[in-house]
Motif scaffolding. Structure first.
Motif, PDB file in Angstrom:
ATOM      1  N   HIS B 349       0.850  -1.201   0.000  1.00 30.63           N
ATOM      2  CA  HIS B 349       0.000   0.000   0.000  1.00 30.63           C
ATOM      3  C   HIS B 349       0.886   1.252   0.000  1.00 30.63           C
ATOM      4  CE1 HIS B 349       0.787  -1.213   4.162  1.00 30.63           C
ATOM      5  NE2 HIS B 349       1.077   0.062   4.298  1.00 30.63           N
ATOM      6  N   PHE B 350       0.296   2.361  -0.353  1.00 27.59           N
ATOM      7  CA  PHE B 350       1.040   3.623  -0.330  1.00 27.59           C
ATOM      8  C   PHE B 350       0.099   4.778   0.013  1.00 27.59           C
ATOM      9  CE2 PHE B 350      -0.417   2.847  -4.662  1.00 27.59           C
ATOM     10  CZ  PHE B 350      -1.013   4.036  -5.012  1.00 27.59           C
ATOM     11  N   SER B 351       0.677   5.856   0.551  1.00 22.45           N
ATOM     12  CA  SER B 351      -0.135   7.045   0.817  1.00 22.45           C
ATOM     13  C   SER B 351       0.311   8.153  -0.134  1.00 22.45           C
ATOM     14  CB  SER B 351       0.028   7.490   2.271  1.00 22.45           C
ATOM     15  OG  SER B 351       1.369   7.876   2.498  1.00 22.45           O
ATOM     16  N   LEU B 352      -0.587   9.078  -0.382  1.00 21.63           N
ATOM     17  CA  LEU B 352      -0.306  10.183  -1.294  1.00 21.63           C
ATOM     18  C   LEU B 352      -0.352  11.491  -0.520  1.00 21.63           C
ATOM     19  CD1 LEU B 352      -2.556   9.019  -4.269  1.00 21.63           C
ATOM     20  CD2 LEU B 352      -0.048   9.038  -4.230  1.00 21.63           C
ATOM     21  N   GLU B 353       0.714  12.271  -0.614  1.00 24.16           N
ATOM     22  CA  GLU B 353       0.720  13.596  -0.013  1.00 24.16           C
ATOM     23  C   GLU B 353       0.641  14.623  -1.125  1.00 24.16           C
ATOM     24  OE1 GLU B 353       4.006  14.059   2.618  1.00 24.16           O
ATOM     25  OE2 GLU B 353       3.339  12.398   3.906  1.00 24.16           O
ATOM     26  N   TYR B 354      -0.408  15.447  -1.055  1.00 27.15           N
ATOM     27  CA  TYR B 354      -0.660  16.379  -2.151  1.00 27.15           C
ATOM     28  C   TYR B 354      -0.767  17.800  -1.617  1.00 27.15           C
ATOM     29  CZ  TYR B 354      -3.435  18.777  -5.781  1.00 27.15           C
ATOM     30  OH  TYR B 354      -3.912  19.673  -6.719  1.00 27.15           O
ATOM     31  N   ASP B 355       0.009  18.712  -2.241  1.00 25.48           N
ATOM     32  CA  ASP B 355      -0.084  20.123  -1.915  1.00 25.48           C
ATOM     33  C   ASP B 355      -0.436  20.825  -3.218  1.00 25.48           C
ATOM     34  OD1 ASP B 355       0.335  22.833  -1.520  1.00 25.48           O
ATOM     35  OD2 ASP B 355       2.182  22.561  -0.349  1.00 25.48           O
ATOM     36  N   LYS B 356      -1.641  21.447  -3.267  1.00 29.05           N
ATOM     37  CA  LYS B 356      -2.059  21.954  -4.572  1.00 29.05           C
ATOM     38  C   LYS B 356      -1.264  23.168  -5.032  1.00 29.05           C
ATOM     39  CE  LYS B 356      -6.527  23.869  -3.000  1.00 29.05           C
ATOM     40  NZ  LYS B 356      -6.278  25.191  -2.498  1.00 29.05           N
ATOM     41  N   GLY B 357      -0.510  23.763  -4.113  1.00 27.39           N
ATOM     42  CA  GLY B 357       0.425  24.813  -4.496  1.00 27.39           C
ATOM     43  C   GLY B 357      -0.218  25.981  -5.214  1.00 27.39           C
ATOM     44  N   ASP B 358       0.577  26.642  -6.041  1.00 27.93           N
ATOM     45  CA  ASP B 358       0.059  27.759  -6.813  1.00 27.93           C
ATOM     46  C   ASP B 358      -0.635  27.190  -8.052  1.00 27.93           C
ATOM     47  OD1 ASP B 358       0.096  30.637  -7.986  1.00 27.93           O
ATOM     48  OD2 ASP B 358       1.086  29.399  -9.496  1.00 27.93           O
TER      49      ASP B 358
END
Lengths: 475, 475
Positions: B349-358
């Motif tokens: 399994h894996f996790s996703l880290e998302y920063d939508k940024g500019d």
């Protein structure tokens, strides 16, 4: 001093006091008088309105329960009830509860738009107490599914914080300024991972209590389609065919007359499949007679462009089959999911009236032929509606709102728009049209195509269960 | 009368006034003093926080823009910007704006849960003015995209309503009781049809103004699946195969050992398709080498059961491949969309880290191998996460949240969970597992299977555009 002096002093004090009193009377908030008679709890969470009364089936409706074999009814009914309960659990949250803002509360707090990612600490905007001089101030904030923290490091000794890092936090001080400074630092963190849910916060001071929602939302990764440079990179044509290769070939050559390169995706469940070849023509062979909606679903599943154009295998393209005009409408109104055209001048749109009624008994649905709402701003030839004819342009990702249910093997069309009611934004336009090839009579085809009584009954049974319906009227 | 009498009278009046004053001082709401210094407008609609600072790519990230051929970059970048704008328009509404409840307002109003169907008149709950005696009361309510109406028929002459049936309504009376009676009758009707949007109401009295949201939602028709009586009516097995018929046959016979009747759906894009037959085995023939995710999407599009089990064509069922255990977890936690198992003891399994940024530059994504959140209540072997291995049970309607993008022809898996980030609820369980057949070496297969440099570049270009990303890190 003389009595007259005393009188003068008294009279002037009297006037001063009366004046003072007058000032207070003016500045006195009338609301407050009332507020005293309003116990704070009347402003607490109002109950969710209970499930509404049963809906009434319009005359001419089909009573769906009569379509379920008697010996199976109780079991089917029970299973539907269980599935509906789970559906409710998936589709509702704290956000559906009715909340009222209490009047004359000295508290300021966010009522909308405070959204946090799951498991991440975020400052709560706008928390503030607006009250005047008093010896001590104490506010309490609590949540149900998260933790609260506050930073009082700059105010040691001045502000006392209890329950830091817990679900209930108390902030207390003799200075309103410092108290508010610490309130501005209060942050929330959800205790559970969820992609979209909500928590409910309760914020109180003395006898004032306010509740507000905290939306917990994992930010979504956008999923965008590249429109590329021309119509071929924007639209694919999707077709389901069965036995009628002669019709299909006529359609294909008419497409190529106007759109030489556009990708055509064909789902074919013919009994003895014939190979269809050609540039940018993709044929998918299904198990024989697998069915109408299965084929539609297959074709759409293979689309890689932003839009797909649905056509039946016995349609024929003409000068007025201008896909570009449909794309133009979709691009101008991005909320749209489906734009229907007309088949030989007929738009065949319909509206759906749905009353969810009593949840265990089921809802009432009315499919109104020719029903529509208002025209699209800027497009007087296009009207918003609930469902359209077999000739339509759709966003490929609209399938993420409604599916062509593969259980529907033969006659089906409106069912796609019924399943999508409340999700799909649909418009019907009269300024783009396609032709229909002259009807031929193939017995083998007709035997499959015509809907037997048992198939009709199956469809009603499906609506009863799948859509939690009590009755349907086809008007 | 004597001076002493006058003095007595004055003194007693004085004491009476002082006492009166004392009473007022006590009952006087401290908050109100402050409120005078707080102009109502500071409580008006707060601005939406502007697009955040650019996100930072963690070390080891792939810079996606470097993958776009220089001569195409400007055009691609421009098209992405346009699509992202439309995506924002589709996914945001008045509901995303931050609203604060103004303190010390005499107004009561709904802050959450007031939802109306489009174009239907519905009474607004909880509108009330809590204020005290004064000669006249006047409240104003206005909306942006709808009409307001009030019923003052019982109070003719007592209550004056202006703007009935318009976007702004004024209710005025010398009786608070009657005014509130009319406020209780105020109803809202949206002027436009939309399946899910919102209006913003503004409610004011004297210098007090409050704003609250009105959610406009077309009720959705439920779409439920009948679980039937046994596992075969609950789950279908979906497989994508290419060239490896020997593996496929081993898998199929292993399935039949444990699940004799369960439906198996096979998407096959082999160069020279071989016919696969058998009870409840459906084979779909695709154009040769059409691709991996196209095949997955095809298979899932044909599922008619509530769940589908994804397996690769070189897996093998064993004693511990208990589909029922996965169904049990899904049924216990209806919010779940996907439950992964383990392949030969590995859950991957894996996790996703998302920063939508500019938003114009794009976001940053980090795929963290072995990343996960917390255990599922009641299922210590299952953890919430962002993505799982190739062996998983999924709700058939989860495809309405994320698609297997058919543009991904060869190596792809996490992409499905990336596109579904923020939509899919995913868990990984270690207590259900499947085996892997020993690897064989077929050159023809490997030639297709192995990812060429250009395919890798294409995937990065796709992430850049489709997901509006700046960089990805695969950790």
């Amino acid at each position: 001093m003389t009595k007259s002096t005393i009188i003068k002093v008294l009279v002037s004090t009297l006037f001063f006091l009366v004046f003072l009193l007058y000032l207070f009377m003016r500045s006195f908030p009338a609301s407050q008088k009332m507020e005293m008679h309003v116990p704070a709890q009347t402003h607490r969470l109002a109950p969710v309105p209970v499930s509404p009364r049963p809906c009434t089936c319009p005359p001419g409706s089909v009573q769906l329960k009569d379509q379920i074999p008697e010996d199976q009814f109780d079991k089917v009914y029970q299973r539907r009830k269980e599935e509906f309960e789970k559906w409710k659990k998936r589709t509702s949250s704290e956000l559906s509860k009715l909340l009222l803002a209490p009047p004359n509360s000295p508290l300021q707090y966010p009522i909308q738009g405070f959204t946090v990612p799951p498991l991440r600490r975020c400052p709560i905007p706008g928390l503030k107490l607006y009250t005047g001089e008093q010896s001590r101030y104490k506010v309490i904030l609590n949540v149900r599914n998260g933790l609260l923290s506050a930073d009082a490091s700059l105010f040691t000794g001045e502000v006392i914080v209890k329950g830091d890092g817990k679900a209930e936090i108390t902030v207390e001080s003799s200075s309103l300024k410092f108290l508010n400074a610490v309130l501005a630092s209060v942050s929330y963190q959800s205790s559970f991972y969820h992609v979209h849910t909500a928590d409910l916060a309760s914020f109180s001071f003395e006898n004032h209590e306010a509740q507000f929602p905290i939306i917990i939302r994992q930010p979504q990764l956008p999923v965008l389609f590249d429109m590329g440079a021309d119509i071929s990179s924007q639209v694919s044509i999707t077709i389901k065919t069965f036995l009628r290769y002669d019709n299909l070939k006529v359609l294909l050559s008419s497409i190529r007359r106007f759109y030489p390169n556009i990708t055509v995706i064909i789902a074919d469940d013919s009994i003895e499949p014939e190979k269809i070849t050609g540039e940018n023509i993709q044929q998918y062979i299904m198990p024989p007679a697998q069915g109408w909606f299965a084929g539609r679903n297959l074709a759409v599943s293979q689309v890689t462009t932003k839009y797909f154009l649905w056509v039946d295998d016995d349609f024929i393209f003409s000068q007025s089959t201008k896909i570009e005009k449909m794309v133009e409408v979709m691009e101008a109104v991005p909320e749209l999911d489906v734009v229907g055209g007309s088949v030989q001048g007929n738009t065949f749109h319909f509206s759906l009236e749905y009353d969810k009624g009593d949840e265990t008994e089921g809802g009432c649905l009315y499919r109104k032929s020719h029903g529509r709402f208002h025209a699209l701003p800027g497009y007087p030839q296009c009207y918003l509606t609930s469902g359209v004819v077999n000739f339509f342009l759709a966003r490929t990702d609209c399938i993420q709102k409604s599916r062509f249910d593969p259980l529907l093997k033969r006659v089906a069309h409106s069912e796609f728009f019924m399943d999508g009611l409340g999700s799909l934004m649909v418009a019907s336009c009269s300024h783009v049209s396609i032709g229909h090839q002259p009807k031929k009579n193939s017995n083998q085809y007709n035997n499959f195509r015509k809907q037997t009584g048992s198939e009709q009954a199956f469809k009603y049974q499906l609506h009863f269960f799948k859509n939690n319906l009590k009755c349907i009227k086809f008007g």
